[in-house]
Design a protein around this motif. Structure first.
Motif, PDB file in Angstrom:
ATOM      1  N   MET A  55       2.339  14.952 -17.553  1.00 14.83           N
ATOM      2  CA  MET A  55       1.436  15.685 -16.675  1.00 14.83           C
ATOM      3  C   MET A  55       1.891  17.123 -16.604  1.00 14.83           C
ATOM      4  O   MET A  55       2.783  17.455 -15.815  1.00 14.83           O
ATOM      5  CB  MET A  55       1.474  15.042 -15.277  1.00 14.83           C
ATOM      6  N   ILE A  56       1.318  17.950 -17.428  1.00 13.10           N
ATOM      7  CA  ILE A  56       1.742  19.341 -17.431  1.00 13.10           C
ATOM      8  C   ILE A  56       0.535  20.259 -17.442  1.00 13.10           C
ATOM      9  O   ILE A  56      -0.556  19.885 -17.871  1.00 13.10           O
ATOM     10  CB  ILE A  56       2.609  19.693 -18.656  1.00 13.10           C
ATOM     11  N   THR A  57       0.776  21.438 -16.975  1.00 10.13           N
ATOM     12  CA  THR A  57      -0.231  22.477 -17.003  1.00 10.13           C
ATOM     13  C   THR A  57       0.347  23.658 -17.747  1.00 10.13           C
ATOM     14  O   THR A  57       1.472  24.064 -17.488  1.00 10.13           O
ATOM     15  CB  THR A  57      -0.589  22.913 -15.573  1.00 10.13           C
ATOM     16  N   ALA A  58      -0.441  24.185 -18.653  1.00  9.23           N
ATOM     17  CA  ALA A  58       0.066  25.295 -19.444  1.00  9.23           C
ATOM     18  C   ALA A  58      -0.808  26.513 -19.247  1.00  9.23           C
ATOM     19  O   ALA A  58      -2.035  26.414 -19.247  1.00  9.23           O
ATOM     20  CB  ALA A  58       0.114  24.921 -20.918  1.00  9.23           C
ATOM     21  N   SER A  59      -0.176  27.646 -19.064  1.00  8.03           N
ATOM     22  CA  SER A  59      -0.907  28.911 -19.010  1.00  8.03           C
ATOM     23  C   SER A  59      -0.804  29.551 -20.387  1.00  8.03           C
ATOM     24  O   SER A  59       0.298  29.784 -20.888  1.00  8.03           O
ATOM     25  CB  SER A  59      -0.290  29.847 -17.970  1.00  8.03           C
ATOM     26  N   ILE A  60      -1.956  29.799 -20.933  1.00  8.62           N
ATOM     27  CA  ILE A  60      -2.000  30.311 -22.302  1.00  8.62           C
ATOM     28  C   ILE A  60      -2.530  31.730 -22.276  1.00  8.62           C
ATOM     29  O   ILE A  60      -3.600  31.992 -21.720  1.00  8.62           O
ATOM     30  CB  ILE A  60      -2.930  29.424 -23.156  1.00  8.62           C
ATOM     31  N   TRP A  61      -1.783  32.606 -22.887  1.00  9.61           N
ATOM     32  CA  TRP A  61      -2.229  33.984 -22.979  1.00  9.61           C
ATOM     33  C   TRP A  61      -2.670  34.294 -24.394  1.00  9.61           C
ATOM     34  O   TRP A  61      -2.268  33.614 -25.349  1.00  9.61           O
ATOM     35  CB  TRP A  61      -1.094  34.932 -22.566  1.00  9.61           C
ATOM     36  N   SER A  62      -3.453  35.316 -24.510  1.00  9.98           N
ATOM     37  CA  SER A  62      -3.973  35.623 -25.837  1.00  9.98           C
ATOM     38  C   SER A  62      -2.881  36.115 -26.767  1.00  9.98           C
ATOM     39  O   SER A  62      -3.021  36.034 -27.990  1.00  9.98           O
ATOM     40  CB  SER A  62      -5.086  36.672 -25.741  1.00  9.98           C
ATOM     41  N   SER A  63      -1.785  36.604 -26.196  1.00  7.54           N
ATOM     42  CA  SER A  63      -0.711  37.078 -27.058  1.00  7.54           C
ATOM     43  C   SER A  63      -0.042  35.921 -27.786  1.00  7.54           C
ATOM     44  O   SER A  63       0.721  36.132 -28.725  1.00  7.54           O
ATOM     45  CB  SER A  63       0.335  37.807 -26.221  1.00  7.54           C
ATOM     46  N   GLY A  64      -0.292  34.720 -27.299  1.00  9.13           N
ATOM     47  CA  GLY A  64       0.347  33.578 -27.936  1.00  9.13           C
ATOM     48  C   GLY A  64       1.509  33.057 -27.122  1.00  9.13           C
ATOM     49  O   GLY A  64       2.183  32.121 -27.531  1.00  9.13           O
ATOM     50  N   LYS A  65       1.753  33.654 -25.989  1.00  5.24           N
ATOM     51  CA  LYS A  65       2.821  33.166 -25.125  1.00  5.24           C
ATOM     52  C   LYS A  65       2.254  32.108 -24.192  1.00  5.24           C
ATOM     53  O   LYS A  65       1.175  32.271 -23.625  1.00  5.24           O
ATOM     54  CB  LYS A  65       3.415  34.311 -24.315  1.00  5.24           C
ATOM     55  N   ILE A  66       3.016  31.084 -24.055  1.00  5.54           N
ATOM     56  CA  ILE A  66       2.527  29.959 -23.259  1.00  5.54           C
ATOM     57  C   ILE A  66       3.604  29.542 -22.270  1.00  5.54           C
ATOM     58  O   ILE A  66       4.783  29.419 -22.655  1.00  5.54           O
ATOM     59  CB  ILE A  66       2.149  28.777 -24.169  1.00  5.54           C
ATOM     60  N   ILE A  67       3.179  29.328 -21.042  1.00  7.78           N
ATOM     61  CA  ILE A  67       4.105  28.840 -20.024  1.00  7.78           C
ATOM     62  C   ILE A  67       3.680  27.424 -19.670  1.00  7.78           C
ATOM     63  O   ILE A  67       2.527  27.184 -19.310  1.00  7.78           O
ATOM     64  CB  ILE A  67       4.066  29.714 -18.767  1.00  7.78           C
ATOM     65  N   CYS A  68       4.627  26.555 -19.748  1.00  5.55           N
ATOM     66  CA  CYS A  68       4.318  25.147 -19.547  1.00  5.55           C
ATOM     67  C   CYS A  68       5.017  24.658 -18.291  1.00  5.55           C
ATOM     68  O   CYS A  68       6.241  24.742 -18.183  1.00  5.55           O
ATOM     69  CB  CYS A  68       4.802  24.382 -20.786  1.00  5.55           C
ATOM     70  N   THR A  69       4.231  24.161 -17.334  1.00  2.64           N
ATOM     71  CA  THR A  69       4.811  23.764 -16.056  1.00  2.64           C
ATOM     72  C   THR A  69       4.390  22.354 -15.685  1.00  2.64           C
ATOM     73  O   THR A  69       3.407  21.833 -16.194  1.00  2.64           O
ATOM     74  CB  THR A  69       4.333  24.701 -14.926  1.00  2.64           C
ATOM     75  N   GLY A  70       5.178  21.764 -14.789  1.00  2.00           N
ATOM     76  CA  GLY A  70       4.770  20.487 -14.222  1.00  2.00           C
ATOM     77  C   GLY A  70       5.504  19.286 -14.759  1.00  2.00           C
ATOM     78  O   GLY A  70       5.364  18.187 -14.232  1.00  2.00           O
ATOM     79  N   ALA A  71       6.298  19.477 -15.775  1.00  2.00           N
ATOM     80  CA  ALA A  71       7.004  18.316 -16.328  1.00  2.00           C
ATOM     81  C   ALA A  71       8.118  17.885 -15.391  1.00  2.00           C
ATOM     82  O   ALA A  71       8.592  18.671 -14.574  1.00  2.00           O
ATOM     83  CB  ALA A  71       7.576  18.672 -17.703  1.00  2.00           C
TER      84      ALA A  71
END
Lengths: 187, 455
Positions: A55-71
């Protein structure tokens, strides 16, 4: 001192935040239209993609950087991040899973005793801070571990650190200090 | 056009009318004939009705049409000419009513919306079906609205009883007698789609009844006026000419479908006995007319001088669905639909797989390139890190093909505008407006909708 005498304290990791890069530009609109379980936030310029399995939520930016939260564990976080990258790949982007790094780990822990916060703060003056008007918990920052422990008068703790190991160490470090300031004992 | 489902269908039809009217000038300016626009309108309405019908079929519970159009017992005998007669649901014998067999035809009858039932159609009126064909009513016909909520399924007798007991004198509108056969042929091409499909069981008894009746006497046609006009489906074998129509409508518009189906025979039989009271038929003294399609596909024109058309609520569900399709999606019955759904899913998965394969190939290529470049560029630890991180992104860590692949290939769709959409963790709240929801095969139009969901 590791007063891990029979601690058997349950340190429960509630959140693991990690980042990674895809090394390619991501078209947020494409992801928003074709991806599954996505929330598009054009005002901010990111896309949230949620996964069910870890169960995770990821914030995806157009630059290609991704932050993955909730694990709830580091492994889970990595697995979720890879799955996420995989799903982006399936959308057609040339994704390279790189620079995966766990940024933050949040854990909670509960002392079997209540804590007298004022005494605790007095004893650990520079390292601990307590502003009851601002926040009901005393904050104890461990510099070398780069971990922060928030102590509540009930004896509950929340610990944040760069990885799970640090968090565990922080709890062990703090335990004896708290032990000294148990509520029934001190006052 | 007769629409089956009340307010939504009326709304759609009014929308169609508005659009067509506003387009009229433009069409004329372009130099296109008015007829083109009218054809377009017919086509549009037909498709819409079909889709609505199909959806209703899918919903099952096709409410038995409120209108039962009964034509005298099988008209299979083309030779005989029956005089149009109205059967009064008083238990009179079917035999007593001479009936004209309408040749097998599929006809769609649409009564203007807003009619207050019962409606009387005097003799000599020419009606135009959805397909554009003209029917001339030689016999005064009365259309009544059968009690709603008929359950055509599996209880033909009960239904017949219901019909009998219908408070409002059920009026049967026999498909107006067709105009000369020439027109019939084109009509036959147009398949009448039953708005409601009664179960096959009822269809069968239906046919048998007329069969029995016909055996004993001449084919009879119900005359306008009373109660229901049931369309008989003639068995290809025994009663090739029996047109069968199932009509159901909950609204004022009525679609009659005449079709020949074996299944209807039984229904007809059952009904025939009780049909005496119910049987009505509009017969036109001139023959031809009702062309009954024995096949599901575009009705074949088997014009018969005498056509007995019975609209049976107990229409054969699946058969009707088969008959219906003028155009549009090929799926008919529920079963078929179900079969189609998995197909769709399979196709979808196939697509995913194809994409996955492509993606894999890309990954492999890119990863290979990356590993090579990274290893060459970075040193030691970096090299290791990069390699480790880049290689593994293969299908090994697939997202489990998007868990819950029931990925909303459902037909439940809402098209609308939103006022506010809110989410807390995994709880969603929707404030929607001005939309159309297709749920369970039915369309619902709303100006405001509020919903909650959990993800």
């Amino acid at each position: 001192m590791d007063s891990s005498n029979d601690e058997a304290l349950d340190i429960i990791v509630t959140n693991v935040v990690a980042t990674f890069r895809t090394r390619c530009h991501l078209n947020l609109r494409t992801i928003a239209l074709e991806g599954t379980n996505v929330i598009y936030k054009p005002e901010v310029g990111k896309v949230l993609m949620k996964l069910r399995k870890p169960m995770i939520t990821a914030s995806i930016w157009s630059s290609g950087k991704i932050i993955c939260t909730g694990a709830t564990s580091e492994d889970e976080s990595k697995l979720g991040a890879r799955r996420l990258a995989r799903s982006l790949q399936k959308l057609g982007f040339k994704v390279r899973f790189s620079d995966y790094k766990v940024v933050n780990v949040l854990a909670v822990c509960s002392m079997p005793f209540a804590v007298h916060l004022i005494d605790f703060t007095k004893n650990n003056r520079p390292i601990a801070s307590y502003e009851p008007e601002l926040h009901p918990a005393a904050t104890y920052r461990i510099k070398n571990l780069k971990a922060t422990v928030q102590v509540f008068s009930t004896g509950s703790l929340t610990v944040t650190g760069p990885n799970v190991q640090n968090v565990a160490t922080a709890v062990e470090q703090v335990y004896p200090l708290l032990f000294e300031c148990q509520k029934p004992l001190c006052n | 056009m007769l629409s089956d489902k009340g307010p939504v269908a009326k709304l759609y039809l009014s929308i169609i009318d508005d659009v067509i009217d506003s387009m009229r000038e433009l069409f004329l300016d372009e130099g296109l004939e008015d007829r083109v626009l009218d054809d377009l309108k017919q086509l549009w309405e037909a498709k819409m009705m079909q889709s609505k019908e199909m959806e209703d079929f899918r919903r099952n519970n096709i409410n038995p049409c409120n209108f039962v159009l009964q034509l005298p017992v099988n008209y299979s005998q083309t030779d005989e000419e029956l005089t149009a007669s109205v059967m009064i649901p008083t238990g009179q014998n079917v035999h007593s009513f001479p009936a004209k067999n309408n040749p097998e035809t599929l006809a769609t009858f649409s009564l203007p919306a807003g009619l207050a039932y019962p409606v009387q159609i005097p003799a000599g009126v020419t009606l135009q079906t959805a397909s554009g064909q003209l029917y001339k009513v030689n016999v005064p016909v009365v259309v009544t609205q059968a009690p709603a909520g008929h359950q055509p399924l599996t209880q033909p007798t009960q239904q017949v009883t219901e019909w009998r007991e219908a408070p409002a004198p059920p009026l049967a509108v026999v498909p107006p007698s067709m105009i000369p056969s020439q027109e019939m042929e084109p009509r036959s091409v147009a398949s009448v789609t039953a708005t409601h499909l009664p179960p096959s069981q009822q269809g069968a008894p239906l046919q048998q009844t007329p069969a029995l009746v016909s055996e004993g006497s001449q084919p009879q046609q119900s005359q306008p006026g009373d109660p229901e006009v049931t369309v008989e489906n003639s068995e290809p074998s025994s009663q090739p000419a029996n047109p069968s129509m199932a009509s159901c409508s909950s609204s004022q518009l009525l679609d009659f479908h005449i079709d020949t189906e074996e299944a209807l025979t039984q229904a007809q039989t059952l009904q025939a006995t009780e049909m005496e009271e119910i049987l009505k038929e509009v017969i036109k003294e001139e023959s031809d007319d009702v062309v009954i399609a024995s096949d599901i596909t575009p009705p074949q024109t088997d014009n018969q001088s005498e056509a007995v058309v019975k609209l049976d609520l107990d229409y054969n569900y699946s058969e009707l669905s088969e008959i219906v399709q003028l155009d549009g999606p090929a799926d008919n019955s529920d079963i078929e639909k179900e079969e189609e759904v998995p197909l769709e899913e399979n196709d979808f998965l196939g697509i995913i797989n194809a994409e996955a394969i492509k993606a894999l190939q890309e990954v492999d290529e890119s990863s290979d390139g990356n590993s090579i470049s990274s290893s060459s560029d970075s040193d030691g630890a970096d090299e290791l890190a990069n390699v480790v991180e880049e290689d593994p992104l293969n299908s090994g860590d697939d997202v489990i093909e998007q868990d819950i692949p029931d990925l909303f290939d459902t037909d439940n769709v809402i098209v609308c505008q939103y006022d506010k959409i809110h989410r807390s963790k995994n709880r969603w709240k929707f404030h929607l407006k001005d939309g159309v929801m297709c749920y369970g095969g039915r369309d619902y139009v709303f100006s405001k909708a509020i919903g909650e969901a959990e993800w």
